[in-house]
Write an enzyme that holds these catalytic residues in place. Sequence first.
Site, mmCIF file in Angstrom:
data_model
loop_
_atom_site.group_PDB
_atom_site.id
_atom_site.type_symbol
_atom_site.label_atom_id
_atom_site.label_comp_id
_atom_site.label_asym_id
_atom_site.label_seq_id
_atom_site.Cartn_x
_atom_site.Cartn_y
_atom_site.Cartn_z
ATOM 1 N N CYS A 44 23.657 -7.844 39.720
ATOM 2 C CA CYS A 44 22.495 -6.642 40.207
ATOM 3 C C CYS A 44 22.066 -6.089 39.038
ATOM 4 C CB CYS A 44 21.942 -6.405 41.128
ATOM 5 S SG CYS A 44 23.166 -5.202 42.446
ATOM 6 N N HIS A 90 45.053 -7.933 47.484
ATOM 7 C CA HIS A 90 45.171 -7.104 48.678
ATOM 8 C C HIS A 90 44.190 -7.289 49.706
ATOM 9 C CE1 HIS A 90 48.053 -3.842 46.420
ATOM 10 N NE2 HIS A 90 48.318 -5.241 46.342
#
Length: 166
Positions: free
Chosen positions: A72, A105
């Site tokens: 966006c 992670h």
Amino acid sequence: MTDAMRIALAADHGGAGLKAELLDRLPRLGLGHEYLDLGNDGSDNGDDYPDLSRRLGRAIQAGQADRGILICGSGVGAAIAASKMRGVRASVCHDTYSARQGVEHDDMNVLCLGARIIAIELALECSRAFLGATFSGEARHARRLAKVTALEAEAASESEGVSSAP
Ligand code: RB5
């Protein structure tokens, strides 16, 4: 190098230009992935980013795409909306460290980009880092991911409670 994946791309009017550039350039990186264009094309200035986040999130939930790139103007609204969806872990990453570590992670599966913030070359490098990374599965990361999933389940059960209240 990651296995071949199906990568969905979606953008509102603020991100459609960068999406078109990525759809042109990503296949030329030779990473072996398939890229799916879920729209929009930028012709509707009134389109709303949550609708595009929803479309891309649904594609991931349905197994039509393995990961997504959502664009966006800033990347922020798209990330907020997409992360409300079960199984969708989206974040704005405008640097390659975060784009890679977010997967290793945190098992991020949607990279959000702001077309008004970064240009094509950095967007490509962030996408390359994102697509080249895999979740490490290390115990501490798996434990944290389980807590994120628990938050999602908690939110779902709270909203069930609200809707069934008299
Ligand atoms: C649309 O003009 C803009 O608000 C949107 O693309 C995005 O930047 C929101 O976070």
